[in-house]
Design a protein around this motif. Structure first.
Motif, PDB file in Angstrom:
ATOM      1  N   SER A 170       0.822  -1.213   0.000  1.00 34.50           N
ATOM      2  CA  SER A 170       0.000   0.000   0.000  1.00 34.50           C
ATOM      3  C   SER A 170       0.856   1.264   0.000  1.00 34.50           C
ATOM      4  N   ASN A 171       2.078   1.119   0.441  1.00 39.15           N
ATOM      5  CA  ASN A 171       3.049   2.217   0.473  1.00 39.15           C
ATOM      6  C   ASN A 171       4.419   1.608   0.221  1.00 39.15           C
ATOM      7  N   ASP A 172       5.117   2.117  -0.771  1.00 39.07           N
ATOM      8  CA  ASP A 172       6.398   1.515  -1.173  1.00 39.07           C
ATOM      9  C   ASP A 172       7.373   1.370  -0.017  1.00 39.07           C
ATOM     10  N   ASP A 173       7.317   2.263   0.944  1.00 39.92           N
ATOM     11  CA  ASP A 173       8.353   2.341   1.969  1.00 39.92           C
ATOM     12  C   ASP A 173       7.912   1.810   3.326  1.00 39.92           C
ATOM     13  N   VAL A 174       6.780   1.099   3.392  1.00 40.88           N
ATOM     14  CA  VAL A 174       6.239   0.669   4.674  1.00 40.88           C
ATOM     15  C   VAL A 174       5.946  -0.830   4.662  1.00 40.88           C
ATOM     16  N   SER A 175       6.266  -1.484   5.783  1.00 34.50           N
ATOM     17  CA  SER A 175       5.886  -2.872   6.016  1.00 34.50           C
ATOM     18  C   SER A 175       4.948  -2.915   7.213  1.00 34.50           C
ATOM     19  N   CYS A 176       4.014  -3.855   7.195  1.00 35.85           N
ATOM     20  CA  CYS A 176       3.021  -3.948   8.267  1.00 35.85           C
ATOM     21  C   CYS A 176       2.774  -5.395   8.652  1.00 35.85           C
ATOM     22  N   VAL A 177       2.295  -5.570   9.878  1.00 38.24           N
ATOM     23  CA  VAL A 177       1.834  -6.872  10.348  1.00 38.24           C
ATOM     24  C   VAL A 177       0.544  -6.643  11.118  1.00 38.24           C
ATOM     25  N   SER A 178      -0.393  -7.587  10.990  1.00 38.24           N
ATOM     26  CA  SER A 178      -1.711  -7.394  11.597  1.00 38.24           C
ATOM     27  C   SER A 178      -2.186  -8.674  12.258  1.00 38.24           C
TER      28      SER A 178
END
Length: 264
Positions: free
Chosen positions: A197-205
């Motif tokens: 969703s954003n080239d520079d961001v990683s997420c965990v949920s």
């Protein structure tokens, strides 16, 4: 150190035995499970019955079950619950542990909507806002929420005749590939996103459940990709899973996380 009142603790212990599957218990059950003398158990039971927290299972029964006062208290607690407020409070605790941006989101059609957010204090951080909408298929929190639905319900929310919209070159645009990803999420209980969703961001949920075991929201930790490797994927997953479990507990969920759907 704050002192506790032994008699109150024992009374709470008696009530909390009903958190297990037993609907009715006898004085012998209470005494055996709590290691209390029978005379003490009878005194506690009589007190709880007199206040409406327990009732006899029948007029001539020697077994007890929860009384209406417990229901009234639970209903009062439920009526005062505010998912956004509780979500922000727990998100603040998680953000305090990792100093990264933490979101709580709900599913609305094929989108997610952020209902709570706590920012990282770092100068480089994810930019977002409460109320922001995002296509569910391209975020960790959205994929987690989609995984909480049966496959048929997921298909009903997504186009079957065209690719999914892309926010970055890494966004999953194939419904078939997304469905495979959702199966993995159902198996593992956490969702990841790396630049989708954003080239520079990683997420965990991780999922948030209510008192009935339904997934009502999901919590995520969003980290600039340059800092993601400071921890392993599993360390990030552990942080968000603990936070989501804490929020689930505030919503009345008891025990282990509810089972994610696997059926069609």
């Amino acid at each position: 150190m704050t002192r506790t009142v032994p008699a109150v603790v024992r009374a709470m212990d008696i009530l909390e035995l009903f958190l297990d599957a037993d609907a009715e218990l006898s004085p012998r059950d209470f005494a055996a499970r709590l290691g209390l003398p029978r005379t003490t158990v009878f005194e506690l039971l009589n007190t709880l019955v007199s206040r409406g927290y327990l009732t006899r299972a029948g007029e001539d029964s020697s077994r007890y079950r929860l009384g209406v006062r417990v229901f009234q208290l639970g209903s009062a607690y439920s009526e005062r619950l505010d998912l956004a407020r509780e979500g922000r409070r727990v998100a603040a605790e998680v953000a305090g542990r990792c100093d990264e941006t933490v979101h709580v989101a709900v599913l609305d059609g094929s989108d997610v909507v952020y209902i709570a957010k706590v920012d990282s204090t770092r100068s480089v951080r994810m930019v977002s806002a409460v109320g922001r909408r995002l296509p569910a298929h391209c975020s960790a929190v959205g994929k987690m929420l989609l995984a909480g639905l049966p496959s048929s319900a997921v298909r009903a929310r997504l186009p079957q005749d065209r690719p999914l919209p892309a926010l970055t070159p890494r966004t999953l645009t194939s419904v078939r590939k997304l469905e495979r990803e959702l199966e993995r999420i159902r198996a593992e209980g956490v969702a990841f996103e790396h630049g989708e969703s954003n080239d520079d961001v990683s997420c965990v949920s991780a999922p948030v459940y209510d008192h009935g075991g339904s997934m009502v929201a999901a919590m995520s930790i969003s980290v600039p990709s340059s800092r993601w490797d400071h921890k392993s994927d599993m360390e990030w997953a552990q942080l968000v899973t603990e936070g989501a479990a804490q929020l689930s507990g505030q919503l009345g969920h008891i025990g282990n996380a509810a089972r994610l759907p696997t059926g069609r």
